[in-house]
Motif scaffolding. Structure first.
Motif, PDB file in Angstrom:
ATOM      1  N   ILE A 149       0.743  -1.150   0.279  1.00 17.18           N
ATOM      2  CA  ILE A 149      -0.039   0.025   0.096  1.00 17.18           C
ATOM      3  C   ILE A 149       0.862   1.099   0.082  1.00 17.18           C
ATOM      4  O   ILE A 149       0.578   2.071  -0.716  1.00 17.18           O
ATOM      5  N   ARG A 150       1.841   1.227   0.733  1.00 21.85           N
ATOM      6  CA  ARG A 150       3.012   2.258   0.816  1.00 21.85           C
ATOM      7  C   ARG A 150       3.375   2.661  -0.770  1.00 21.85           C
ATOM      8  O   ARG A 150       3.561   3.832  -1.082  1.00 21.85           O
ATOM      9  N   ARG A 151       3.996   1.412  -1.300  1.00 23.80           N
ATOM     10  CA  ARG A 151       4.626   1.549  -2.624  1.00 23.80           C
ATOM     11  C   ARG A 151       3.477   2.190  -3.548  1.00 23.80           C
ATOM     12  O   ARG A 151       3.785   3.219  -4.442  1.00 23.80           O
ATOM     13  N   PHE A 152       2.388   1.788  -3.292  1.00 21.45           N
ATOM     14  CA  PHE A 152       1.120   2.167  -4.197  1.00 21.45           C
ATOM     15  C   PHE A 152       1.042   3.800  -4.088  1.00 21.45           C
ATOM     16  O   PHE A 152       0.789   4.557  -5.381  1.00 21.45           O
ATOM     17  N   ALA A 153       0.910   3.963  -3.063  1.00 21.92           N
ATOM     18  CA  ALA A 153       0.573   5.734  -2.688  1.00 21.92           C
ATOM     19  C   ALA A 153       1.900   6.395  -3.266  1.00 21.92           C
ATOM     20  O   ALA A 153       1.629   7.395  -3.894  1.00 21.92           O
ATOM     21  N   ALA A 154       3.130   5.639  -3.288  1.00 25.60           N
ATOM     22  CA  ALA A 154       4.270   6.542  -3.827  1.00 25.60           C
ATOM     23  C   ALA A 154       3.876   6.748  -5.234  1.00 25.60           C
ATOM     24  O   ALA A 154       4.236   7.703  -5.796  1.00 25.60           O
ATOM     25  N   LEU A 155       3.492   5.508  -5.919  1.00 22.68           N
ATOM     26  CA  LEU A 155       3.465   5.361  -7.449  1.00 22.68           C
ATOM     27  C   LEU A 155       2.203   6.353  -7.828  1.00 22.68           C
ATOM     28  O   LEU A 155       2.410   7.130  -8.911  1.00 22.68           O
TER      29      LEU A 155
ATOM     30  N   TRP B  89      -6.101   8.262   2.964  1.00 18.23           N
ATOM     31  CA  TRP B  89      -6.336   7.061   3.301  1.00 18.23           C
ATOM     32  C   TRP B  89      -5.578   5.833   3.215  1.00 18.23           C
ATOM     33  O   TRP B  89      -5.243   4.925   4.132  1.00 18.23           O
ATOM     34  N   THR B  90      -4.365   6.117   2.345  1.00 16.62           N
ATOM     35  CA  THR B  90      -3.340   5.101   2.427  1.00 16.62           C
ATOM     36  C   THR B  90      -2.347   5.194   3.583  1.00 16.62           C
ATOM     37  O   THR B  90      -2.024   4.273   4.145  1.00 16.62           O
ATOM     38  N   HIS B  91      -2.306   6.542   3.978  1.00 18.58           N
ATOM     39  CA  HIS B  91      -1.567   6.977   4.965  1.00 18.58           C
ATOM     40  C   HIS B  91      -2.073   6.375   6.248  1.00 18.58           C
ATOM     41  O   HIS B  91      -1.692   5.598   7.134  1.00 18.58           O
ATOM     42  N   TYR B  92      -3.467   6.641   6.348  1.00 15.07           N
ATOM     43  CA  TYR B  92      -4.428   5.835   7.610  1.00 15.07           C
ATOM     44  C   TYR B  92      -4.228   4.266   7.430  1.00 15.07           C
ATOM     45  O   TYR B  92      -3.775   3.454   8.605  1.00 15.07           O
TER      46      TYR B  92
ATOM     47  N   LEU C  86     -13.030   6.237  -5.311  1.00 17.47           N
ATOM     48  CA  LEU C  86     -13.720   5.234  -4.661  1.00 17.47           C
ATOM     49  C   LEU C  86     -13.338   3.724  -5.023  1.00 17.47           C
ATOM     50  O   LEU C  86     -13.479   3.061  -3.841  1.00 17.47           O
ATOM     51  N   PRO C  87     -12.719   3.328  -6.308  1.00 11.23           N
ATOM     52  CA  PRO C  87     -12.515   1.934  -6.303  1.00 11.23           C
ATOM     53  C   PRO C  87     -11.234   1.571  -5.205  1.00 11.23           C
ATOM     54  O   PRO C  87     -11.274   0.690  -4.672  1.00 11.23           O
ATOM     55  N   MET C  88     -10.233   2.578  -5.107  1.00 11.92           N
ATOM     56  CA  MET C  88      -9.178   2.258  -4.004  1.00 11.92           C
ATOM     57  C   MET C  88      -9.882   2.591  -2.471  1.00 11.92           C
ATOM     58  O   MET C  88      -9.188   1.513  -1.953  1.00 11.92           O
TER      59      MET C  88
ATOM     60  N   LEU D 245      -0.891  -0.750  -8.732  1.00  9.12           N
ATOM     61  CA  LEU D 245      -0.780  -1.750  -7.816  1.00  9.12           C
ATOM     62  C   LEU D 245       0.027  -2.919  -8.041  1.00  9.12           C
ATOM     63  O   LEU D 245       0.711  -3.430  -7.105  1.00  9.12           O
ATOM     64  N   ARG D 246      -0.265  -3.418  -9.335  1.00  8.91           N
ATOM     65  CA  ARG D 246       0.811  -4.474  -9.575  1.00  8.91           C
ATOM     66  C   ARG D 246       2.184  -3.882  -9.528  1.00  8.91           C
ATOM     67  O   ARG D 246       3.150  -4.812  -9.189  1.00  8.91           O
ATOM     68  N   GLU D 247       2.397  -2.996 -10.031  1.00  7.19           N
ATOM     69  CA  GLU D 247       3.708  -2.548 -10.130  1.00  7.19           C
ATOM     70  C   GLU D 247       4.239  -2.228  -8.750  1.00  7.19           C
ATOM     71  O   GLU D 247       5.343  -1.994  -8.258  1.00  7.19           O
ATOM     72  N   ALA D 248       3.345  -1.932  -7.627  1.00  2.00           N
ATOM     73  CA  ALA D 248       3.738  -1.789  -6.441  1.00  2.00           C
ATOM     74  C   ALA D 248       3.930  -3.106  -5.410  1.00  2.00           C
ATOM     75  O   ALA D 248       4.119  -3.470  -4.363  1.00  2.00           O
TER      76      ALA D 248
END
Ligand code: NAD
Length: 504
Positions: A66-72, A105-108, A154-156, A188-191
């Motif tokens: 999730i953290r990597r996704f947030a950075a991407l 949201w990703t931070h939470y 919304l999807p995320m 997300l796959r890249e993450a």
């Protein structure tokens, strides 16, 4: 299952093809293919298989994804803003709010995911003899169905906590915003989200949406109340969990002691953000008669200064509606209200000179029972203003609705007293719609026709799990000792209960 970004590139259009067009000018965003029932079944099977491994992965490692996704997402901001704008016609600032939301949201989730999902020691049934704990078990594969209005967030918002809790996800976005959903899942796959754990399936609500509901172990649905009921019934038949974030007809109350200038600023944002196509949009404003003139003139001035413009720039405050169906819905309701006595203070007309689906931010007064804008969700840039003579009248009017998603109260002194009398899942005091939504640690959802279940907070994570209670008994099982009569056993149990009461 692979993401099918251009499945028909070689074969041209087929019966399953559909084209997404940009609401700014009806230009083509791209062509995609609707998933077949077999593909949807295969997506669930593959996600189920991947999920069995994922459930064994420690939560900390799931959080890393999730953290990597947030950075991407941070690194792809411009591309994502462009895509969301092209698929929805929204103003860039409205798309940017979506990215900020994903960031929050990703931070939470990264901060609180471990705490929400940890195994908890529970009080044992029999002191010293029973030791009991509760663990969180992922439900399996979650079906996430989302509308077009917030295609980035919304999807995320719904898929990430499901993944964090150890589930697989099959996402069915609205057809109009399919490219945005596909791009997010690619990120997300890249993450390093495991292959197959999450797939996007495409198609209409009835066909693809129905298939998702028929295969999922839990359904997270965001959309209209009417569709939400259909989906909930279908879930009930299979006895799988359902959470529905549905429509709203949200009120704002401007009370006698309100800061009118701030209230007007918030009203502009909460009525016209995302061109009013927001479930939390304010569609009714109740203004104390002592502040009516001041509030309406301030609001009017601000609404008149709003800039409507198409394009991938920061120059618009208000973007386009998403398409012809939305434009017809909004125009018809305003025209009908005006024909039966409503007065237009601002707006009230389409702007084909700006783009095919633009509609002016609209303020109405003299709105009465029987007009659809009074009671039904418009889901567009239209708000009705009502004059009230007391706080009680404002509260009664605000609560006179089948919905109950959100409310906003403006008062220097009376905010909490009034908020607690409102029937809405979220109430903002001295803010329009954002403060409660941005409070990620607090649950968000609707009363009444606005939904079932909550997103955000620990509840927004744990709902994607089953709780499992494991109790270990020491010395002897809880059963009648051999040779003891039933009467003696009954007495012993009651003595035990009395002893327990004296301890606890
Ligand atoms: P909708 O209910 O028509 O569609 C939403 C999604 O459900 C789409 O992906 C659609 O394809 C799918 N769908 C449609 N019929 C289906 C069926 N029979 N089975 C399964 N899936 C089906 O909603 P909409 O009009 O596109 O979106 C606007 C509505 O969504 C408004 O009422 C708005 O208030 C609501 N909304 C609520 C929230 C919230 O958080 N409460 C957020 C955004 C939008």
């Amino acid at each position: 299952m692979d993401l099918r970004e251009k499945p028909d590139a070689d074969s041209g259009l087929t019966a399953r093809s559909f084209t997404v067009t940009c609401p700014f000018d009806d230009s083509e965003v791209g062509q995609l293919s609707r998933s077949t029932p077999q593909e949807i079944r295969a997506a669930f099977a593959a996600a189920g298989q991947a999920q069995r491994h994922w459930a064994e992965v420690p939560v900390e490692r799931r959080i890393e994804v999730i953290r990597r996704f947030a950075a991407l997402v941070d690194n792809h901001q411009d591309e994502l803003l462009d895509l969301a704008q092209r698929e929805t016609g929204k103003a860039r600032i409205s798309a940017a709010e979506e990215l900020a939301d994903i960031g929050l949201w990703t931070h939470y989730l990264a901060r609180e995911g471990g705490a929400a999902l940890r195994t908890r020691q529970r009080q044992g049934g029999f002191p010293l003899l029973t030791s009991t704990y509760e663990r969180r078990v992922p439900v399996g594969v979650v079906g996430v169905i989302t509308p077009w209005n917030y295609p980035l967030t919304l999807p995320m918002t719904d898929s990430l906590p499901a993944l964090l809790a150890g589930n697989g996800v099959v996402l069915k976005p609205d057809e109009q915003t399919s490219h945005t959903a596909l791009r997010l899942v690619k990120l997300l796959r890249e993450a390093d989200l495991p292959q197959n754990l999450m797939s996007v399936v495409l198609g209409s609500g009835e066909e693809a949406g129905g298939a998702v509901v028929d295969h999922a172990d839990y359904v997270m649905f965001t959309g209209s109340s009417a569709t939400g009921k259909v989906v909930a019934q279908r879930c009930a038949q299979r006895l799988v969990g359902f959470s529905g974030e549905l429509g709203g007809k949200n009120p704002m109350l401007v009370l006698e002691d309100a800061d009118v200038s701030h209230a007007a600023t918030a009203a502009v944002n909460s009525c016209f953000a995302n061109t009013g196509q927001l479930c939390m949009s304010i569609e009714r404003i109740y203004v104390h008669s002592s502040r009516w003139d001041e509030f309406t003139s301030t609001l009017l001035k601000r609404v008149r200064s709003l800039r409507l413009a198409p394009g991938l720039t920061w120059k618009a405050d208000v973007g386009s509606l998403v398409g012809q169906a939305q434009l017809s819905r909004v125009s018809e309701r305003v025209d009908e209200a005006v024909a039966t006595g409503a007065e237009v203070l601002a707006g009230g007309r389409a702007r084909p000179d700006i783009g095919p689906y633009f509609y002016e931010p609209t303020l109405l007064t003299n709105v009465s029972e029987g007009m659809r804008v009074h009671r039904e969700e418009t889901f567009g840039p239209v708000v009705s203003l009502y004059r009230v003579d007391s706080e009680e009248e404002a509260i009664d009017a605000a609560n006179d609705t089948d919905y109950g998603l959100l409310a906003s109260v403006w008062s220097r002194q009376r905010g909490d007293e009034v908020a607690q009398q409102l029937r809405a899942g979220s109430v903002n005091i001295n803010d329009g719609h954002t403060a409660a939504w941005a409070s990620m640690d607090a649950p968000m959802g609707g009363f009444g026709q606005s939904g079932i279940g909550r997103r955000h907070g620990h509840e927004g994570i744990t709902k994607y799990t089953e709780s499992q209670t494991i109790a270990r008994q020491r010395l002897a099982p809880v059963a009648r000792i051999p040779g003891m009569s039933q009467k003696q056993w009954a007495r012993m149990m009651m003595r035990g209960v009395r002893a327990l009461r004296s301890i606890r």
